[in-house]
Structure formats: C-alpha cells, structure tokens
Enzyme design. Structure first.
Site, PDB file in Angstrom:
ATOM      1  N   GLU A 146       0.722  -1.025  -0.149  1.00 39.29           N
ATOM      2  CA  GLU A 146      -0.101   0.189   0.350  1.00 39.29           C
ATOM      3  C   GLU A 146       1.028   1.745   0.065  1.00 39.29           C
ATOM      4  OE1 GLU A 146      -3.029  -0.638   3.099  1.00 39.29           O
ATOM      5  OE2 GLU A 146      -4.081  -1.570   2.278  1.00 39.29           O
ATOM      6  N   GLU A 239      -5.528  -7.822  -0.413  1.00 41.13           N
ATOM      7  CA  GLU A 239      -6.190  -7.689   1.339  1.00 41.13           C
ATOM      8  C   GLU A 239      -7.612  -6.444   1.760  1.00 41.13           C
ATOM      9  OE1 GLU A 239      -2.897  -6.127   4.330  1.00 41.13           O
ATOM     10  OE2 GLU A 239      -5.028  -4.519   4.640  1.00 41.13           O
TER      11      GLU A 239
END
Ligand code: IDC
Length: 313
Positions: A146, A239
C-alpha cells in the site's frame, strides 16, 4: 484435488487471472499479519486446515518492509534479520507448494509509505528469493502492498511515483523469472485502481491492487473498481477487512456482502486480513487462542466466522 491441481499455473489475460485454457480463476484466501510478529502460523498443519476446511486457495505472506508493531522490517533491519525473513517467506512458499495452494509474497510497504524509499532493498529481496522460487508455479509476487502518504506533510505518493518504483523492480524479477504474475499496489493505500486503469504499466502478466475495509470504504471505492474493470484493468483484492480500515472497529456485514457479491460476480480474487490472535476486529482468531494450528470454531473470532462464511460462497 488441490487448488493447484485444479487450476495449474496462472497468468493474466485481459482483465482476468486465467488458467492455461484461458478460463478465469478466482482465488480466495487469508493473509498473515506481520510475519515478524506472528511467524508461528506458517506451518503445514494450519495451511492444510485452511485448504481443506475453509476452502482457501491462496495464502498471502505479509512481509513488512519497514518498522511496525515494535519490529524493524526487512528494509530497516540488519542482514541476519533479513535472512530470517527470507527464510520464513521461503518456508511459507514451500508449504503452499506442497499443499497445492497458491502463495502471494507481499512486500508489505505501509508506514514506510513510499515504495521508492526502499527500492534497493526490494531489489535485493527479489534478487535473493526469485531464483529460489523459479520452479514454484504456485507463487505470485506483490511488489508494494500500500503506497500511501507522508503522515506529517500529508503528501501522497502519486501513481507516477509508484510506476517509477514498479519499473525499477519488475524488470529485475522478470529477468530472473518471466513467468510469474506480478501485482502492483495503487495510490492511497491501494485504492487508486482508477488511476492505474487510465495509465497502466507496459508489462504483461501484471495485476493491480485494490484494498477495502468494509466499514470504511463503500460505494465510492466500488465505483472505482467498476470503472477500472470497464477499462479492462486486471485487479486482485490482495487484502480486505470486514471492519474498519484501522484493523479494528465494528464488523459491517451489509457492506461486506456488497463487496463480496461484486467480487464474486466479477470473479476477482480476494484475501482477508488477518491470520493472528491479536485483540483487534480483523484478527481471525480469538485473542485467547494460543494455538498455531488445529483450530476449532470456538477459536475463530467474529471476523474468523465471517472468513469461513466468505470462503464458502
Ligand atoms: C494493521 C494491523 C495492526 C498493526 C498495523 C501496523 O491490523 O495490528 O498494528 O497494521 O502493522 C492495511 C495494512 C495492514 C493493516 C490493516 C489494518 O495493509 O498492514 O494492518 N490495513 O489497519 N491497509 C488498510 C488496513
């Protein structure tokens, strides 16, 4: 039949992850928490149960690159620790291969918000592990969990900056092993699949990440996914959480259902956060659970029960 026996080696075609006959394959699985903190869950008995009882087809190994949860990550640590982390990742990949599970190896950029901060370490990591995993047809690489922002200046990492990092790392992996699917994180904690769809990378066999936490991200982010799909961007939800984006908070079943229905309709792979007994909503085990395998339904937290239900549909 194991998941790998069923689907075989996968690659990307158009916007889908497909088998050798070009048929779309939707993988579903569980992500570990920070491997520094919870390495004990990387064991064959646990993964066997996930495969057979929970119908998991992929495990994601979250290898933190920077400092988090009182541990130094791969990039800011020392060589001894780096080797330990590589070994735990290799152990996870080996168990998955043996069990016919797919395995996602996640360079877990998070608090070190810009993947360009540690390009050299990323290259070092992939140069070390890729030769060893060349014959592992079950492995998928995720090169930046991320990308996000400098929390002090609020300056966000741009898609162009992520592309720069990707262009530094992807050729290194491809030179060693050109057959693996490689997944690239997107802007703002991997929510920027719209930007990726407007300007994708020039390599083949690439997918892009979208992450959601059902109590935080709703229609606006789903719209981005729909937009990215309309532009034929291959997306993998590497995720997600059923609660709040901080990993805690309340579970939102209504929004989770909207997300999972959409992903299943589009046959988009998804992986739930997280395999641990931490006292937080997103942990799939109850805080008191001391086991590393042989879990009963009583060992599953509320999130763990959702995990089981989501895998089953
Ligand atoms: C969270 C964990 C939490 C941990 C924190 C820092 O749940 O226990 O202390 O990271 O390591 C993400 C990240 C993922 C986060 C998760 C929940 O990829 O590492 O885990 N999250 O906040 N993105 C959105 C949410």
């Amino acid at each position: 039949m194991t998941p790998f026996e069923k689907y075989g080696k996968l690659h990307v075609e158009g916007r889908n992850l497909v088998n050798e006959e070009g048929k779309t394959v939707q993988l579903k699985g569980i992500s570990t928490h920070n491997l520094n903190v919870y390495p004990e869950y990387i064991n064959e008995e646990a993964f066997t149960q996930f495969r057979d009882e929970y119908k998991v087809t992929i495990m994601r190994l979250a290898m933190y690159t920077g400092f988090a949860d009182d541990f130094y990550g791969y990039a800011d640590s020392d060589d001894k620790h780096r080797e330990e982390l590589e070994n735990i990742v290799l152990k996870g990949a080996e168990i998955c291969r043996k069990l016919g599970l797919y395995c996602m190896i996640d360079w877990h950029v998070l608090l070190d918000y810009d993947p360009n901060m540690h390009t050299d370490m990323s290259i070092r990591f992939f140069k070390n592990i890729c030769p060893k995993l060349k014959d592992y047809d079950n492995v998928i690489y995720e090169i930046c969990n991320e990308p996000n922002m400098n929390l002090e200046t609020k300056e966000a990492v741009t898609w162009d900056q992520i592309k720069k990092y990707a262009r530094d790392v992807i050729p290194v992996i491809k030179e060693i092993d050109d057959t693996k699917v490689i997944i690239v994180g997107t802007t703002i904690w991997s929510q920027g699949v719209d930007e990726a769809a407007d300007a994708p990378l020039e390599y083949d066999n690439i997918m892009y990440t979208l992450h959601f936490y059902a109590d935080t991200h709703r229609d606006k982010l789903r719209d981005k996914l729909v937009y990215a799909r309309s532009k034929d961007l291959p997306v993998f939800v590497t995720e997600f959480g059923v609660g709040h984006a901080n990993g805690d908070g309340v579970i939102n079943d209504e929004e989770s259902k909207k997300w999972i229905d959409l992903l299943n309709k589009e046959k988009i792979g998804h992986i739930i956060w997280n395999l641990s007994n931490k006292a937080e909503t997103s942990a799939i085990l109850v805080p008191g659970c001391k086991k590393a395998n042989g879990f009963t339904d009583e060992d599953l937290s509320e999130c763990g029960k959702r995990m089981k239900a989501i895998m089953a549909i």
